[in-house]
Design a protein around this motif. Structure first.
Motif, PDB file in Angstrom:
ATOM      1  N   MET A   1       0.844  -1.181   0.000  1.00 31.67           N
ATOM      2  CA  MET A   1       0.000   0.000   0.000  1.00 31.67           C
ATOM      3  C   MET A   1       0.881   1.232   0.000  1.00 31.67           C
ATOM      4  N   THR A   2       0.377   2.293  -0.585  1.00 33.16           N
ATOM      5  CA  THR A   2       1.080   3.552  -0.650  1.00 33.16           C
ATOM      6  C   THR A   2       0.256   4.578   0.110  1.00 33.16           C
ATOM      7  N   PHE A   3       0.895   5.333   0.982  1.00 35.66           N
ATOM      8  CA  PHE A   3       0.166   6.365   1.700  1.00 35.66           C
ATOM      9  C   PHE A   3       1.065   7.559   1.947  1.00 35.66           C
ATOM     10  N   GLN A   4       0.440   8.688   2.215  1.00 36.41           N
ATOM     11  CA  GLN A   4       1.138   9.944   2.412  1.00 36.41           C
ATOM     12  C   GLN A   4       1.290  10.217   3.905  1.00 36.41           C
ATOM     13  N   VAL A   5       2.513  10.428   4.348  1.00 35.46           N
ATOM     14  CA  VAL A   5       2.771  10.821   5.732  1.00 35.46           C
ATOM     15  C   VAL A   5       2.787  12.346   5.730  1.00 35.46           C
ATOM     16  N   PRO A   6       1.940  12.983   6.552  1.00 33.39           N
ATOM     17  CA  PRO A   6       1.843  14.450   6.513  1.00 33.39           C
ATOM     18  C   PRO A   6       3.067  15.142   7.107  1.00 33.39           C
ATOM     19  N   THR A   7       3.180  16.426   6.821  1.00 36.00           N
ATOM     20  CA  THR A   7       4.229  17.252   7.401  1.00 36.00           C
ATOM     21  C   THR A   7       4.041  17.290   8.908  1.00 36.00           C
ATOM     22  N   GLN A   8       5.136  17.177   9.635  1.00 34.13           N
ATOM     23  CA  GLN A   8       5.059  17.152  11.095  1.00 34.13           C
ATOM     24  C   GLN A   8       5.934  18.245  11.694  1.00 34.13           C
ATOM     25  N   SER A   9       5.491  18.755  12.818  1.00 30.48           N
ATOM     26  CA  SER A   9       6.263  19.752  13.551  1.00 30.48           C
ATOM     27  C   SER A   9       6.091  19.456  15.040  1.00 30.48           C
ATOM     28  N   PHE A  10       7.205  19.363  15.758  1.00 32.54           N
ATOM     29  CA  PHE A  10       7.130  19.084  17.194  1.00 32.54           C
ATOM     30  C   PHE A  10       8.366  19.649  17.877  1.00 32.54           C
ATOM     31  N   THR A  11       8.279  19.777  19.205  1.00 32.30           N
ATOM     32  CA  THR A  11       9.425  20.285  19.972  1.00 32.30           C
ATOM     33  C   THR A  11      10.102  19.124  20.681  1.00 32.30           C
ATOM     34  N   ARG A  12      11.408  19.282  20.859  1.00 27.59           N
ATOM     35  CA  ARG A  12      12.163  18.269  21.594  1.00 27.59           C
ATOM     36  C   ARG A  12      13.442  18.885  22.154  1.00 27.59           C
ATOM     37  N   ARG A  13      14.032  18.196  23.095  1.00 26.43           N
ATOM     38  CA  ARG A  13      15.277  18.674  23.703  1.00 26.43           C
ATOM     39  C   ARG A  13      16.430  18.353  22.748  1.00 26.43           C
ATOM     40  N   MET A  14      17.211  19.366  22.455  1.00 26.03           N
ATOM     41  CA  MET A  14      18.340  19.222  21.535  1.00 26.03           C
ATOM     42  C   MET A  14      19.583  18.740  22.311  1.00 26.03           C
TER      43      MET A  14
END
Length: 145
Positions: A69-82
């Motif tokens: 199957m082929t599917f689209q993973v949407p654009t993601q934005s999240f915060t994390r500790r660098m």
């Protein structure tokens, strides 16, 4: 293509993969069986096709296990500790993913539930003569140019 024709094709594809339409119709809807055509007409006329489309029995047979199957993973934005200890925002672009999973039908059920028109979503997974004729017409036009 009419709703009846589309439902006929959907049921036909699921039946080739082992879906027992008669048993599902009598068991889940509790209606007497007269014929396959009458059953599909009933589903189309009274908008009972939602019961069919969202049935786990139907979905698990319509989308075969292990099918790519082929599917689209949407654009993601999240915060994390660098690494330096600060909090930063990570942005990931959307991308296309291909997968072969045993539970592909669950993914499709979720997508269909989110779609505005479930029948239109299902239509994308049918190969019918109209599509083949359109594709061949496009190929002919491309080769002529």
């Amino acid at each position: 293509m009419t709703r009846f024709e589309l439902l006929q094709l959907l049921v036909g594809q699921a039946r080739t993969n082992g879906f027992e339409f008669r048993r599902w119709y009598v068991g889940k809807l509790g209606l007497p069986w007269q014929s396959a055509r009458q059953a599909v007409e009933m589903l189309a006329a009274e908008r009972r096709y939602y019961a069919l489309l969202f049935s786990h029995e139907f979905a698990s047979r319509f989308w075969k296990a292990g099918e790519t199957m082929t599917f689209q993973v949407p654009t993601q934005s999240f915060t994390r500790r660098m690494k330096d200890g600060s909090i930063g925002t990570v942005k990931r672009k959307g991308y296309t993913r291909r997968s072969a999973r045993e539970d592909a039908w669950l993914y499709h059920l979720k997508e269909m539930a989110a779609a505005e028109e479930p029948l239109r979503y299902m239509r994308r997974y049918l190969r019918v003569e109209d599509d083949l004729e359109e594709e061949s017409a496009v190929l002919v036009n491309e080769t002529e140019e």
